[in-house]
Design a protein around this motif. Structure first.
Motif, short mmCIF file in Angstrom:
data_model
loop_
_atom_site.label_atom_id
_atom_site.label_comp_id
_atom_site.label_asym_id
_atom_site.label_seq_id
_atom_site.Cartn_x
_atom_site.Cartn_y
_atom_site.Cartn_z
N LEU A 29 0.81 -1.23 0.00
CA LEU A 29 0.00 0.00 0.00
C LEU A 29 0.84 1.27 0.00
O LEU A 29 0.35 2.34 -0.32
N VAL A 30 2.11 1.15 0.39
CA VAL A 30 2.95 2.33 0.61
C VAL A 30 3.09 3.17 -0.66
O VAL A 30 3.00 4.40 -0.61
N ALA A 31 3.31 2.58 -1.80
CA ALA A 31 3.50 3.35 -3.04
C ALA A 31 2.28 4.22 -3.34
O ALA A 31 2.43 5.38 -3.74
N GLY A 32 1.10 3.71 -3.13
CA GLY A 32 -0.12 4.50 -3.33
C GLY A 32 -0.24 5.64 -2.34
O GLY A 32 -0.61 6.76 -2.71
N TRP A 33 0.09 5.35 -1.07
CA TRP A 33 0.07 6.42 -0.06
C TRP A 33 1.07 7.51 -0.41
O TRP A 33 0.76 8.70 -0.33
N VAL A 34 2.27 7.11 -0.83
CA VAL A 34 3.31 8.09 -1.18
C VAL A 34 2.88 8.91 -2.38
O VAL A 34 3.09 10.13 -2.42
N ALA A 35 2.26 8.29 -3.37
CA ALA A 35 1.78 9.04 -4.54
C ALA A 35 0.76 10.09 -4.12
O ALA A 35 0.79 11.23 -4.59
N ASP A 36 -0.14 9.73 -3.22
CA ASP A 36 -1.12 10.69 -2.71
C ASP A 36 -0.44 11.83 -1.96
O ASP A 36 -0.77 13.01 -2.15
N LEU A 37 0.51 11.49 -1.08
CA LEU A 37 1.23 12.51 -0.31
C LEU A 37 1.99 13.44 -1.24
O LEU A 37 1.97 14.67 -1.06
#
Length: 162
Positions: A29-37
């Motif tokens: 999930l981290v890559a999606g969270w980072v993209a949002d951030l």
């Protein structure tokens, strides 16, 4: 994709919650969270002309994740912990994306070491000073439900951004 409209604003009760650790099972999930951030940070930079870092809870992602974008380079810190805090401190006017027009005078440690896991789940240690130490203190406070308004030096430590 999250946008500026998803950024939590001062008074939202989620900003005062302590975040859960990122687990190894969360890594997909981290890559999606980072993209949002990253996306929201870019929108803040375009609209308000500031922003070097953002913590996941500012977007309602209640995980211990900090995203920095410094000198054109991204830095992802999973489960960051601050240690080796210097005795020396300095006062500064802090800002926050969650209340972009308010500045708060706070006291921060001049130097520290942050330990964290990277996106490959490898342990890392990063000694920092000055502006970067201040930024990490601000972002890691978010993970514990602490806003810079709660760290104001005194009742006179608030002003509107010019």
């Amino acid at each position: 994709m999250k946008t500026l409209a998803d950024l939590l604003l001062l008074g939202d009760p989620r900003l005062y919650e302590v975040c859960a650790p990122v687990t190894e099972a969360d890594l997909p999930l981290v890559a999606g969270w980072v993209a949002d951030l990253h996306n929201v940070m870019q929108e803040v930079r375009a609209k308000y002309h500031f922003g070097r870092g953002i913590a996941a809870p500012q977007l309602g992602i209640m995980k211990r994740l900090v995203y920095l974008h410094l000198d054109g380079r991204p830095h992802v810190l999973l489960n960051p912990k601050l240690g080796e805090l210097s005795a020396a401190t300095f006062d500064m006017w802090d800002d926050c994306m969650c209340f972009p027009n308010l500045l708060v005078r706070v006291r921060r440690h001049e130097a520290l070491t942050v330990t964290y896991r990277d996106t490959q789940w490898q342990p890392q240690s990063w000694p920092v000073r000055g502006a970067l130490a201040e930024l990490l203190q601000h972002e890691c406070d978010h993970l514990d439900g602490i806003l810079c308004t709660m760290r104001a030096i005194d009742g006179q430590s608030f002003r509107w951004r010019a």
